[in-house]
Design a protein around this motif. Structure first.
Motif, PDB file in Angstrom:
ATOM      1  N   THR A 111     -59.720  -6.062 -79.406  1.00 27.62           N
ATOM      2  CA  THR A 111     -60.783  -5.906 -78.404  1.00 27.62           C
ATOM      3  C   THR A 111     -62.046  -5.413 -79.118  1.00 27.62           C
ATOM      4  OG1 THR A 111     -60.237  -3.585 -78.040  1.00 27.62           O
ATOM      5  CG2 THR A 111     -59.086  -5.203 -76.653  1.00 27.62           C
ATOM      6  N   ASN A 112     -63.157  -5.360 -78.394  1.00 24.78           N
ATOM      7  CA  ASN A 112     -64.416  -4.874 -78.990  1.00 24.78           C
ATOM      8  C   ASN A 112     -64.262  -3.448 -79.526  1.00 24.78           C
ATOM      9  OD1 ASN A 112     -65.717  -7.244 -78.480  1.00 24.78           O
ATOM     10  ND2 ASN A 112     -66.644  -6.546 -76.556  1.00 24.78           N
ATOM     11  N   GLY A 113     -63.585  -2.596 -78.740  1.00 24.77           N
ATOM     12  CA  GLY A 113     -63.382  -1.206 -79.159  1.00 24.77           C
ATOM     13  C   GLY A 113     -62.565  -1.122 -80.440  1.00 24.77           C
ATOM     14  N   CYS A 119     -50.387 -11.585 -69.878  1.00 28.10           N
ATOM     15  CA  CYS A 119     -50.614 -10.491 -70.832  1.00 28.10           C
ATOM     16  C   CYS A 119     -51.166 -11.073 -72.130  1.00 28.10           C
ATOM     17  CB  CYS A 119     -49.288  -9.765 -71.065  1.00 28.10           C
ATOM     18  SG  CYS A 119     -49.340  -8.486 -72.328  1.00 28.10           S
ATOM     19  N   GLN A 122     -56.145  -9.654 -75.582  1.00 28.25           N
ATOM     20  CA  GLN A 122     -57.366  -8.966 -75.135  1.00 28.25           C
ATOM     21  C   GLN A 122     -57.117  -8.039 -73.947  1.00 28.25           C
ATOM     22  OE1 GLN A 122     -60.481  -8.878 -76.544  1.00 28.25           O
ATOM     23  NE2 GLN A 122     -59.522  -9.962 -78.243  1.00 28.25           N
ATOM     24  N   ASP A 123     -55.997  -8.259 -73.229  1.00 29.25           N
ATOM     25  CA  ASP A 123     -55.665  -7.374 -72.101  1.00 29.25           C
ATOM     26  C   ASP A 123     -55.166  -6.011 -72.593  1.00 29.25           C
ATOM     27  OD1 ASP A 123     -56.227  -9.224 -70.100  1.00 29.25           O
ATOM     28  OD2 ASP A 123     -54.178 -10.025 -70.079  1.00 29.25           O
ATOM     29  N   GLU A 142     -55.307  -2.833 -75.175  1.00 31.98           N
ATOM     30  CA  GLU A 142     -56.189  -2.120 -76.113  1.00 31.98           C
ATOM     31  C   GLU A 142     -55.460  -0.866 -76.582  1.00 31.98           C
ATOM     32  OE1 GLU A 142     -60.130  -0.528 -74.769  1.00 31.98           O
ATOM     33  OE2 GLU A 142     -60.797  -1.664 -76.547  1.00 31.98           O
ATOM     34  N   TYR A 148     -53.778   1.000 -73.514  1.00 30.55           N
ATOM     35  CA  TYR A 148     -54.437   0.632 -72.257  1.00 30.55           C
ATOM     36  C   TYR A 148     -54.093  -0.824 -71.956  1.00 30.55           C
ATOM     37  CZ  TYR A 148     -57.193   4.771 -73.315  1.00 30.55           C
ATOM     38  OH  TYR A 148     -57.570   6.053 -73.621  1.00 30.55           O
ATOM     39  N   LYS A 203     -55.344  -3.906 -69.332  1.00 29.77           N
ATOM     40  CA  LYS A 203     -56.370  -4.332 -68.362  1.00 29.77           C
ATOM     41  C   LYS A 203     -57.240  -3.143 -67.944  1.00 29.77           C
ATOM     42  CE  LYS A 203     -53.869  -8.444 -67.026  1.00 29.77           C
ATOM     43  NZ  LYS A 203     -53.169  -9.254 -66.069  1.00 29.77           N
ATOM     44  N   GLY A 204     -57.609  -2.321 -68.910  1.00 22.85           N
ATOM     45  CA  GLY A 204     -58.542  -1.215 -68.674  1.00 22.85           C
ATOM     46  C   GLY A 204     -57.921   0.083 -68.187  1.00 22.85           C
ATOM     47  N   SER A 205     -56.610   0.079 -67.868  1.00 26.52           N
ATOM     48  CA  SER A 205     -55.977   1.310 -67.370  1.00 26.52           C
ATOM     49  C   SER A 205     -55.030   1.902 -68.406  1.00 26.52           C
ATOM     50  CB  SER A 205     -55.156   1.031 -66.112  1.00 26.52           C
ATOM     51  OG  SER A 205     -55.986   0.527 -65.108  1.00 26.52           O
TER      52      SER A 205
END
Ligand SMILES: CC(C)(COP(=O)(O)OP(=O)(O)OC[C@H]1O[C@@H](n2cnc3c(N)ncnc32)[C@H](O)[C@@H]1OP(=O)(O)O)[C@@H](O)C(=O)NCCC(=O)NCCS
Length: 121
Positions: free
Chosen positions: A31-33, A72, A75-76, A78, A90, A92-94
């Protein structure tokens, strides 16, 4: 209670070959992070990090029971280090209710994921 476990092992030379060829593999996996963190690393640490994230994401997809695919994607998922360097998951952001552990040697990276679910009685 434990709701899923996943394990994966990845060869570093395979990852190094793909990462040296172009940015394509790295852009697909990180991911970007994670890419931001990768850029802070130098030399072979980059390959260890990328291979470790690859293994951890495959392990997570197994713990979930879906494998990597439409439900899944790489990129989902992180996985970022906390203040002490421990990997935090994480999806999907959670924040994921579970644990990931990553290791690497000169030749391989491996990862284990354990997912848990709170039981309501
Ligand atoms: C599940 C997945 C992660 C398996 O990874 P793999 O590298 O092909 O294979 P591994 O040797 O690590 O794991 C194989 C084992 O995973 C397990 N597995 C397969 N599907 C699974 C699922 N949906 N859930 C949990 N475990 C699964 C099986 O036990 C299998 O072994 P078996 O068939 O002998 O029983 C697979 O979905 C996957 O890797 N998909 C995407 C791959 C990809 O896009 N790679 C990008 C390269 S650029």
């Amino acid at each position: 209670m434990i709701s899923g476990i996943g394990l994966d092992i990845t060869e570093l030379d395979r990852i190094e070959e793909m990462d040296n060829k172009s940015d394509k593999f790295r852009n697909r996996i990180l991911t970007n992070g994670e890419q931001h963190y990768y850029q802070t690393l130098s030399g072979y640490r980059r390959i260890e990090f990328l291979a470790g994230r690859f293994a951890a994401k495959e392990a997570y997809s197994k713990a979930l029971g879906t494998g990597i695919g439409p439900e899944c994607s790489f990129q989902d998922i992180e996985i970022l280090p906390d203040a002490k360097g421990a990997p935090i998951l994480y999806f999907k952001g959670s924040l994921v209710d579970g644990f990931v552990s990553i290791t690497h040697t000169k030749t391989v990276a491996a990862a284990q994921v354990i997912l848990q679910k709170v039981e309501h009685f």
